[in-house]
Design a protein around this motif. Structure first.
Motif, PDB file in Angstrom:
ATOM      1  N   ASN A  52       0.827  -1.203   0.000  1.00 33.37           N
ATOM      2  CA  ASN A  52       0.000   0.000   0.000  1.00 33.37           C
ATOM      3  C   ASN A  52       0.864   1.256   0.000  1.00 33.37           C
ATOM      4  OD1 ASN A  52      -2.111  -1.767   0.130  1.00 33.37           O
ATOM      5  ND2 ASN A  52      -2.781  -1.203   2.185  1.00 33.37           N
ATOM      6  N   GLY A  53       0.311   2.354  -0.532  1.00 30.78           N
ATOM      7  CA  GLY A  53       1.010   3.630  -0.567  1.00 30.78           C
ATOM      8  C   GLY A  53       0.608   4.513   0.606  1.00 30.78           C
ATOM      9  N   GLN A  54       1.500   5.451   0.967  1.00 26.42           N
ATOM     10  CA  GLN A  54       1.253   6.351   2.080  1.00 26.42           C
ATOM     11  C   GLN A  54       1.485   7.794   1.638  1.00 26.42           C
ATOM     12  OE1 GLN A  54       3.605   3.653   2.559  1.00 26.42           O
ATOM     13  NE2 GLN A  54       1.758   2.447   2.993  1.00 26.42           N
ATOM     14  N   GLU A  55       0.852   8.716   2.347  1.00 25.64           N
ATOM     15  CA  GLU A  55       0.958  10.128   2.016  1.00 25.64           C
ATOM     16  C   GLU A  55       1.655  10.899   3.127  1.00 25.64           C
ATOM     17  OE1 GLU A  55      -3.200  11.067   1.330  1.00 25.64           O
ATOM     18  OE2 GLU A  55      -2.752  11.404  -0.792  1.00 25.64           O
ATOM     19  N   ARG A  56       2.331  11.970   2.733  1.00 26.65           N
ATOM     20  CA  ARG A  56       2.889  12.958   3.648  1.00 26.65           C
ATOM     21  C   ARG A  56       2.468  14.327   3.127  1.00 26.65           C
ATOM     22  NH1 ARG A  56       3.298   8.995   6.075  1.00 26.65           N
ATOM     23  NH2 ARG A  56       5.116   8.091   7.146  1.00 26.65           N
ATOM     24  N   PRO A  57       2.236  15.280   4.024  1.00 26.76           N
ATOM     25  CA  PRO A  57       1.767  16.604   3.579  1.00 26.76           C
ATOM     26  C   PRO A  57       2.676  17.207   2.511  1.00 26.76           C
ATOM     27  CG  PRO A  57       1.654  16.428   5.970  1.00 26.76           C
ATOM     28  CD  PRO A  57       2.363  15.199   5.495  1.00 26.76           C
ATOM     29  N   GLY A  58       2.046  17.619   1.413  1.00 20.58           N
ATOM     30  CA  GLY A  58       2.776  18.282   0.357  1.00 20.58           C
ATOM     31  C   GLY A  58       3.608  17.378  -0.521  1.00 20.58           C
ATOM     32  N   GLN A  59       3.499  16.060  -0.344  1.00 20.23           N
ATOM     33  CA  GLN A  59       4.292  15.121  -1.130  1.00 20.23           C
ATOM     34  C   GLN A  59       3.375  14.109  -1.811  1.00 20.23           C
ATOM     35  OE1 GLN A  59       7.404  13.284   1.169  1.00 20.23           O
ATOM     36  NE2 GLN A  59       7.924  15.194   2.226  1.00 20.23           N
ATOM     37  N   PRO A  60       3.788  13.592  -2.970  1.00 20.13           N
ATOM     38  CA  PRO A  60       2.968  12.578  -3.637  1.00 20.13           C
ATOM     39  C   PRO A  60       2.959  11.276  -2.840  1.00 20.13           C
ATOM     40  CG  PRO A  60       5.075  12.830  -4.746  1.00 20.13           C
ATOM     41  CD  PRO A  60       5.000  13.923  -3.726  1.00 20.13           C
ATOM     42  N   ARG A  61       1.898  10.515  -2.990  1.00 16.51           N
ATOM     43  CA  ARG A  61       1.802   9.219  -2.320  1.00 16.51           C
ATOM     44  C   ARG A  61       2.934   8.322  -2.798  1.00 16.51           C
ATOM     45  NH1 ARG A  61      -2.096   6.247   0.405  1.00 16.51           N
ATOM     46  NH2 ARG A  61      -3.524   8.024   0.263  1.00 16.51           N
ATOM     47  N   THR A  73      17.899  -4.017   5.864  1.00 14.17           N
ATOM     48  CA  THR A  73      18.122  -5.254   5.112  1.00 14.17           C
ATOM     49  C   THR A  73      19.138  -4.980   4.005  1.00 14.17           C
ATOM     50  OG1 THR A  73      16.476  -4.956   3.356  1.00 14.17           O
ATOM     51  CG2 THR A  73      15.687  -5.809   5.488  1.00 14.17           C
ATOM     52  N   ALA A  74      19.588  -6.035   3.358  1.00 17.58           N
ATOM     53  CA  ALA A  74      20.528  -5.864   2.242  1.00 17.58           C
ATOM     54  C   ALA A  74      19.872  -5.170   1.057  1.00 17.58           C
ATOM     55  CB  ALA A  74      21.073  -7.229   1.816  1.00 17.58           C
ATOM     56  N   LEU A  75      18.549  -5.087   1.037  1.00 16.80           N
ATOM     57  CA  LEU A  75      17.825  -4.502  -0.083  1.00 16.80           C
ATOM     58  C   LEU A  75      17.646  -2.993   0.042  1.00 16.80           C
ATOM     59  CD1 LEU A  75      16.990  -7.601   0.104  1.00 16.80           C
ATOM     60  CD2 LEU A  75      14.965  -6.955  -1.179  1.00 16.80           C
ATOM     61  N   ALA A  76      18.013  -2.423   1.185  1.00 15.79           N
ATOM     62  CA  ALA A  76      17.853  -0.983   1.388  1.00 15.79           C
ATOM     63  C   ALA A  76      18.641  -0.212   0.337  1.00 15.79           C
ATOM     64  CB  ALA A  76      18.313  -0.605   2.787  1.00 15.79           C
ATOM     65  N   GLY A  77      17.982   0.760  -0.296  1.00 21.17           N
ATOM     66  CA  GLY A  77      18.645   1.572  -1.298  1.00 21.17           C
ATOM     67  C   GLY A  77      18.662   0.984  -2.687  1.00 21.17           C
ATOM     68  N   TRP A  78      18.086  -0.201  -2.878  1.00 25.95           N
ATOM     69  CA  TRP A  78      18.059  -0.826  -4.197  1.00 25.95           C
ATOM     70  C   TRP A  78      17.016  -0.153  -5.091  1.00 25.95           C
ATOM     71  CZ3 TRP A  78      18.486  -6.905  -3.777  1.00 25.95           C
ATOM     72  CH2 TRP A  78      19.753  -7.227  -3.278  1.00 25.95           C
ATOM     73  N   ASN A  79      17.033  -0.524  -6.367  1.00 30.44           N
ATOM     74  CA  ASN A  79      16.031  -0.035  -7.305  1.00 30.44           C
ATOM     75  C   ASN A  79      14.656  -0.568  -6.924  1.00 30.44           C
ATOM     76  OD1 ASN A  79      17.965   1.218  -9.062  1.00 30.44           O
ATOM     77  ND2 ASN A  79      18.495  -0.819  -9.827  1.00 30.44           N
ATOM     78  N   VAL A  80      13.671   0.318  -6.904  1.00 32.13           N
ATOM     79  CA  VAL A  80      12.282  -0.067  -6.638  1.00 32.13           C
ATOM     80  C   VAL A  80      11.424   0.418  -7.794  1.00 32.13           C
ATOM     81  CG1 VAL A  80      10.295   0.128  -5.095  1.00 32.13           C
ATOM     82  CG2 VAL A  80      12.621   0.056  -4.131  1.00 32.13           C
ATOM     83  N   VAL A  81      10.754  -0.520  -8.451  1.00 32.21           N
ATOM     84  CA  VAL A  81       9.828  -0.195  -9.539  1.00 32.21           C
ATOM     85  C   VAL A  81       8.449  -0.692  -9.123  1.00 32.21           C
ATOM     86  CG1 VAL A  81       9.310  -0.464 -11.987  1.00 32.21           C
ATOM     87  CG2 VAL A  81      11.688  -0.508 -11.214  1.00 32.21           C
ATOM     88  N   SER A  82       7.435   0.167  -9.222  1.00 31.19           N
ATOM     89  CA  SER A  82       6.101  -0.234  -8.770  1.00 31.19           C
ATOM     90  C   SER A  82       5.041   0.214  -9.760  1.00 31.19           C
ATOM     91  CB  SER A  82       5.800   0.360  -7.388  1.00 31.19           C
ATOM     92  OG  SER A  82       5.593   1.759  -7.484  1.00 31.19           O
ATOM     93  N   THR A  83       3.838  -0.331  -9.577  1.00 36.90           N
ATOM     94  CA  THR A  83       2.693   0.160 -10.329  1.00 36.90           C
ATOM     95  C   THR A  83       2.398   1.589  -9.892  1.00 36.90           C
ATOM     96  OG1 THR A  83       1.339  -0.980  -8.666  1.00 36.90           O
ATOM     97  CG2 THR A  83       1.615  -2.057 -10.796  1.00 36.90           C
ATOM     98  N   GLU A  84       1.768   2.344 -10.776  1.00 36.66           N
ATOM     99  CA  GLU A  84       1.488   3.737 -10.467  1.00 36.66           C
ATOM    100  C   GLU A  84       0.301   4.233 -11.271  1.00 36.66           C
ATOM    101  OE1 GLU A  84       4.683   5.844 -13.489  1.00 36.66           O
ATOM    102  OE2 GLU A  84       5.365   5.310 -11.466  1.00 36.66           O
ATOM    103  N   LYS A  85      -0.270   5.334 -10.797  1.00 38.45           N
ATOM    104  CA  LYS A  85      -1.364   5.988 -11.505  1.00 38.45           C
ATOM    105  C   LYS A  85      -0.812   6.808 -12.677  1.00 38.45           C
ATOM    106  CE  LYS A  85      -3.785   6.698  -7.088  1.00 38.45           C
ATOM    107  NZ  LYS A  85      -4.340   7.710  -6.172  1.00 38.45           N
ATOM    108  N   GLY A  88       1.751   9.430 -11.887  1.00 42.13           N
ATOM    109  CA  GLY A  88       3.042   9.015 -11.359  1.00 42.13           C
ATOM    110  C   GLY A  88       3.036   8.612  -9.907  1.00 42.13           C
ATOM    111  N   GLU A  89       1.930   8.871  -9.203  1.00 40.51           N
ATOM    112  CA  GLU A  89       1.828   8.416  -7.813  1.00 40.51           C
ATOM    113  C   GLU A  89       1.496   6.930  -7.765  1.00 40.51           C
ATOM    114  OE1 GLU A  89       0.146  12.441  -5.581  1.00 40.51           O
ATOM    115  OE2 GLU A  89      -0.986  10.584  -5.539  1.00 40.51           O
ATOM    116  N   VAL A  90       1.878   6.291  -6.674  1.00 42.66           N
ATOM    117  CA  VAL A  90       1.485   4.896  -6.499  1.00 42.66           C
ATOM    118  C   VAL A  90       0.006   4.844  -6.123  1.00 42.66           C
ATOM    119  CG1 VAL A  90       3.814   4.237  -5.798  1.00 42.66           C
ATOM    120  CG2 VAL A  90       2.117   4.818  -4.038  1.00 42.66           C
ATOM    121  N   PHE A  91      -0.585   3.672  -6.268  1.00 43.87           N
ATOM    122  CA  PHE A  91      -1.975   3.481  -5.881  1.00 43.87           C
ATOM    123  C   PHE A  91      -2.101   3.474  -4.349  1.00 43.87           C
ATOM    124  CE2 PHE A  91      -1.754   1.670 -10.136  1.00 43.87           C
ATOM    125  CZ  PHE A  91      -2.908   2.157 -10.724  1.00 43.87           C
ATOM    126  N   ASP A  92      -3.297   3.764  -3.879  1.00 47.97           N
ATOM    127  CA  ASP A  92      -3.528   3.726  -2.437  1.00 47.97           C
ATOM    128  C   ASP A  92      -3.272   2.333  -1.878  1.00 47.97           C
ATOM    129  OD1 ASP A  92      -4.364   6.255  -3.017  1.00 47.97           O
ATOM    130  OD2 ASP A  92      -6.401   6.037  -2.252  1.00 47.97           O
TER     131      ASP A  92
END
Length: 328
Positions: A52-61, A73-85, A88-92
């Motif tokens: 799920n996506g999260q919001e912060r004031p003034g920033q895209p989800r 974890t060892a995955l911190a900072g890696w490339n992340v590709v996700s579905t999006e609206k 360009g924002e991620v879905f809720d």
């Protein structure tokens, strides 16, 4: 020799919980249980569902909760590709994501792009439906092209429609209670239409990639909400036994869990029965590099049992699945 581990994991409504109820775990509760699961996978390519996506004031989800899970974890900072609206924002809810150390060459998502939504006249709607309506797919398919040793690796992530009946106007007393058994049956039919639309779209995408490159290396990963012998997965696999055409043998997708003994081959428990709903399907050309599959289901709980609340089980109700390959 280069080892590569590809994993799939349905995180089950992974989200922040700003005001948790007594029966609801906090994000910290969930991370404490699930971060060791992520570490154990030792994945180079991690395919995720229900992020799920999260919001912060003034920033895209964005995927803030997922970043918190990966931190440490060892995955911190890696490339992340996700579905999006489209913006360009991620879905809720229920985003698909690929987390990887490999270079990302291209990304795409499909939502009734290769398969038009079937049109259907709902029979049990109250008031009656005036006209047939498109039965559209609700969950996109994510296609990410990665670079592996100078050649493409196509990763397709899916979350097929669940077997829960689709809601029908005027036929629910509440979220879980149907007025009429016939309406519930039609709701199941609608869900199966959506699931099969997704399956056909995945198969058409696979065929497009193989039309462009007969040696394309393809992995289809995710929560299929179907076992390997149910129609949606059979349609995606394209086995010669089903097409009747031996010339299509090179286009078959192989379920990697077939190398796991039947007694341990399950990724979800429902009413006391283990079901293999999470799959890694690969083109046959990857079998030469395949070394084995693990299903981390040792502590998998049955969330359909009485009193099995999320507070007792803050982890996902799906087991992660990971496959190992070796390349020269």
């Amino acid at each position: 020799m280069v080892a590569l581990r590809i994993a799939t994991f349905n995180l089950e409504n992974f989200d922040e919980t700003p005001n948790p109820t007594p029966n609801e775990p906090t994000l910290a509760d969930r991370i404490a249980v699930m971060r060791p699961q992520i570490n154990r996978l030792r994945a180079d390519v991690l395919c995720l569902q229900e992020v799920n996506g999260q919001e912060r004031p003034g920033q895209p989800r964005s995927l803030i909760a997922l970043a918190d899970l990966l931190q440490g974890t060892a995955l911190a900072g890696w490339n992340v590709v996700s579905t999006e609206k489209a913006n360009g924002e991620v879905f809720d809810e229920r985003n698909l994501a690929v987390v990887t150390s490999l270079p990302v060459v291209a990304r795409a998502q499909l939502l009734n792009d290769l398969v038009a939504a079937p049109v259907y006249q709902v029979l049990t709607a109250n008031p009656p439906a005036a006209h047939p309506q498109p039965i559209a797919i609700e969950r996109p398919i994510l296609h990410v092209e990665l670079e592996l040793l100078g050649a493409p690796l196509h990763v397709i992530v899916v979350h097929l429609k669940s077997k829960l009946p689709t809601d029908i106007a005027g036929q629910k007393l509440d979220r879980y209670t149907w007025r009429d058994s016939g309406a519930a049956a039609e709701g199941s039919f609608l869900s199966s239409m959506k699931r099969m639309s997704q399956a056909v779209e995945v198969r058409r995408l696979v065929d497009q990639l193989l039309d462009a490159d007969a040696d394309a290396r393809i992995v289809v990963a995710g929560d299929f909400n179907s076992t390997a012998d149910e129609v949606p997965v059979i349609a995606i696999r394209g086995d010669v036994e089903d097409t009747g055409n031996g010339a299509l043998a090179g286009r078959v997708l192989v379920p990697l869990e077939n190398s796991i003994p039947q007694s341990a081959r399950y990724s979800l428990f429902h009413h006391g029965t283990g079901q293999m709903l999470d799959h890694l399907l690969v083109t046959r050309n990857l079998l030469a590099n395949y070394r084995g599959t693990e299903i981390h289901n040792e502590l998998l709980h049955d969330e359909s049992a009485d009193f099995a609340t999320d507070r007792k089980y803050p982890e996902s109700d799906h087991a992660p699945v990971v496959a190992t390959f070796e390349f020269t």
